[in-house]
Design an enzyme around this catalytic site. Structure first.
Site, short mmCIF file in Angstrom:
data_model
loop_
_atom_site.label_atom_id
_atom_site.label_comp_id
_atom_site.label_asym_id
_atom_site.label_seq_id
_atom_site.Cartn_x
_atom_site.Cartn_y
_atom_site.Cartn_z
N ASP A 73 60.79 118.13 33.26
CA ASP A 73 61.31 119.48 33.02
C ASP A 73 61.49 119.77 31.54
O ASP A 73 61.66 120.92 31.13
CB ASP A 73 62.62 119.71 33.78
CG ASP A 73 63.74 118.76 33.36
OD1 ASP A 73 63.50 117.83 32.57
OD2 ASP A 73 64.88 118.95 33.85
N GLU A 74 61.42 118.74 30.70
CA GLU A 74 61.63 118.93 29.26
C GLU A 74 60.51 119.75 28.61
O GLU A 74 60.69 120.26 27.50
CB GLU A 74 61.79 117.59 28.56
CG GLU A 74 63.04 116.85 28.96
CD GLU A 74 63.31 115.61 28.13
OE1 GLU A 74 63.15 115.67 26.90
OE2 GLU A 74 63.66 114.57 28.72
#
Length: 339
Positions: free
Chosen positions: A121-122
């Site tokens: 998700d980064e």
């Protein structure tokens, strides 16, 4: 199914291999791992002698290593993944996360096999309110996240240009057994056990969505078998906590299991200078995998944290061999100098 798992000696990869061998006893799994600092074959000692499991020491940067492999699907965990290390030197992140992914995509194209790319998700960056969905722009803020975003774009290009049967997953922060001691959860537990300062970046108010590694593995299983080529699936547990909340819960559970005063451990919390480009809040919407693939997380966070603390307390030999350097020295003699 003949399954190649890259980076399978790491935290999530080893848990995934164990899950797959339990769920699909007839599958054949090749675990390809370079055995860098975070790869640990002791994560898989319990299945090491399974007749349908094979370990191969190798680097996804070596495109010829796949030539003689019979593969129906590739699940790619192999990645440099520690943000602080990427800030110090991004070179290995580009080599593994970008060039390595390219080699795997070429392999998937030539062998006409499924390619499941495990991302993060980064790549979306930080968000103050609301949630990122699979169509959100990628705005990575660390060299690590940028290298993963670049690999995601390569995967997309191979779907569009070469019709490779590739799928991307982007998961939130994992916790659970066999996580390398430099990561937040084991770091807090082990520092508490040894009464060492517990560093917390900035004011501790950075927000993460925490998911147990077993729930992540179940999600990857669903995507591998039911996901559609070209799709992206966000995997999250809808379990947002600030870093300081997570740290305090870990210390509460540790003190309970040690039978000591919680304040003895919370007094070890030390706020340190924030790292450059530290994202304030990661938040993803997992509605697509929940709706399309009928997956839901099962592990309650409070219970999962308790079980994780208990695992580290019960497996001191495992983490002591890593912390002391004994593990690295042993595997150098067995497999060479890449550790």
């Amino acid at each position: 199914m003949k399954l190649l798992v890259t980076g399978g000696a790491g935290f999530i990869g080893s848990n995934f291999i164990r899950h797959m061998l339990s769920a699909y006893p007839d599958y054949r799994i090749i675990n390809l791992d370079k055995l860098t600092y975070a790869g640990n074959l002791e994560n898989l000692q319990d299945i090491d002698k399974f007749p349908n499991y094979t370990f191969v020491k190798g680097d996804i940067g070596d495109s010829h290593i796949f030539d003689k492999m019979e593969i129906d699907a590739i699940v790619n965990f192999a990645a440099e993944s520690h943000v602080d290390r990427s800030i110090l030197d991004a070179t290995p992140f580009l080599k593994t996360n970008v060039i390595g992914t390219y080699n795997l995509l070429e392999t998937a194209r030539q062998k006409a096999c499924i390619f499941l790319h495990v991302s993060t998700d980064e790549v979306y960056g930080s968000i103050d309110r609301g949630f990122f969905n699979e169509d959100s722009r990628l705005l990575p803020n660390s060299p690590y996240a940028a290298s993963k975003a670049a690999s995601d774009m390569l995967v997309r290009s191979y779907v569009e240009t070469h019709d490779v049967m590739a799928i991307i997953t982007r998961c939130s922060n994992n916790y659970g057994p066999y996580q390398f001691p430099e990561k937040l959860f084991p770091l807090v537990i082990l520092n508490a056990l040894n009464r060492k300062p517990i560093p917390v970046y900035g004011d501790g108010m950075n927000v993460r969505d925490w998911i147990h590694v077993n729930d992540h593995c179940r999600a990857l299983d669903a995507v591998l078998h039911k996901g559609r080529a070209g799709d992206v699936y966000n995997i999250g547990a809808r379990c947002e906590r600030t870093n300081i909340e997570a740290v305090r819960l870990l210390l509460k559970k540790t003190s309970e299991q040690l039978g000591i005063d919680e304040q003895e451990l919370t007094g070890l919390i030390t706020f340190v200078k924030d790292r450059p480009g530290h994202d304030k809040r990661y938040a993803i919407d997992p509605s697509m995998i929940e709706g399309n693939l009928k997956w839901q997380p099962e592990k309650d966070f409070d219970k999962g944290v308790s079980e994780t603390v208990q695992w580290y307390l019960s497996n001191e030999k495992w983490w002591q061999r890593i912390v002391s350097g004994e593990y690295a020295e042993y595997y150098r003699t067995q497999y060479g100098e890449s550790i």
